[in-house]
Enzyme design. Structure first.
Site, short mmCIF file in Angstrom:
data_model
loop_
_atom_site.label_atom_id
_atom_site.label_comp_id
_atom_site.label_asym_id
_atom_site.label_seq_id
_atom_site.Cartn_x
_atom_site.Cartn_y
_atom_site.Cartn_z
N HIS A 1 -8.90 3.77 32.67
CA HIS A 1 -10.17 4.42 32.35
C HIS A 1 -10.59 4.14 30.91
O HIS A 1 -9.75 3.88 30.04
CB HIS A 1 -10.06 5.93 32.57
CG HIS A 1 -9.96 6.32 34.00
ND1 HIS A 1 -10.09 7.62 34.43
CD2 HIS A 1 -9.73 5.58 35.12
CE1 HIS A 1 -9.95 7.67 35.74
NE2 HIS A 1 -9.73 6.44 36.18
N GLU B 1 -11.67 6.16 28.64
CA GLU B 1 -11.09 7.12 27.70
C GLU B 1 -9.65 6.74 27.37
O GLU B 1 -9.23 6.82 26.21
CB GLU B 1 -11.09 8.54 28.30
CG GLU B 1 -12.45 9.06 28.69
CD GLU B 1 -12.78 8.83 30.16
OE1 GLU B 1 -13.39 9.72 30.77
OE2 GLU B 1 -12.44 7.75 30.70
#
Length: 151
Positions: A73, A75
């Site tokens: 991801h 993040e």
């Protein structure tokens, strides 16, 4: 949760939006930016994609089950590259709010504030993970702000 963002918040969301375009995911391109909260300097960026050295093959990217097992991801990428410099920072992410797995990593990294689009707690696929993320952020004292509309 504040829902009125300032010009700096909008700028960093726009930067995350630009970073998201680097993703090769054909369905959802996500971008994240870690910003030093006080100085507003960029600490790290990330976008969703396969790990370094793993080929972005169409058969992997188009097979949802395979892609979800392999993808890192945005993040997560931004936090890995920030390392200990993430402590006390703000994380901006678009076009989706953080999932529960990313929320756990955000908390562990020492991020103090997250800015994202508003979570859809009723979404059939993402609602539950958004609710878990919200509960974890609240319990850990992480401020989670979102804007009502994009432009």
């Amino acid at each position: 949760m504040k829902r009125s963002l300032d010009r700096w918040d909008r700028r960093f969301l726009e930067l995350a939006e630009f970073i998201a375009k680097w993703s090769k995911d054909p369905s959802t391109q996500v971008g994240a930016v870690v910003i030093h909260t006080k100085s507003r300097r960029i600490v790290s960026t990330g976008f969703n994609g396969f790990p370094a050295g793993v080929a972005d093959l169409p058969e992997r990217l188009l097979d949802r089950d395979t892609k979800y097992e392999m993808i890192v991801h945005a993040e997560q990428n931004a936090l890995m590259f920030a390392g200990s410099r993430a402590e006390g920072c703000t994380l901006y992410v678009v076009p989706l709010p953080p999932c529960a797995r990313c929320a756990a990593l955000i908390i562990q990294a020492g991020i103090v504030r997250v800015v994202s689009p508003p979570p859809d707690f009723k979404h059939p696929r993402w609602g539950k993970t958004a609710e878990i993320a919200r509960a974890m952020f609240k319990e850990a004292g992480i401020r989670w702000d979102w804007e009502r509309s994009r432009r």
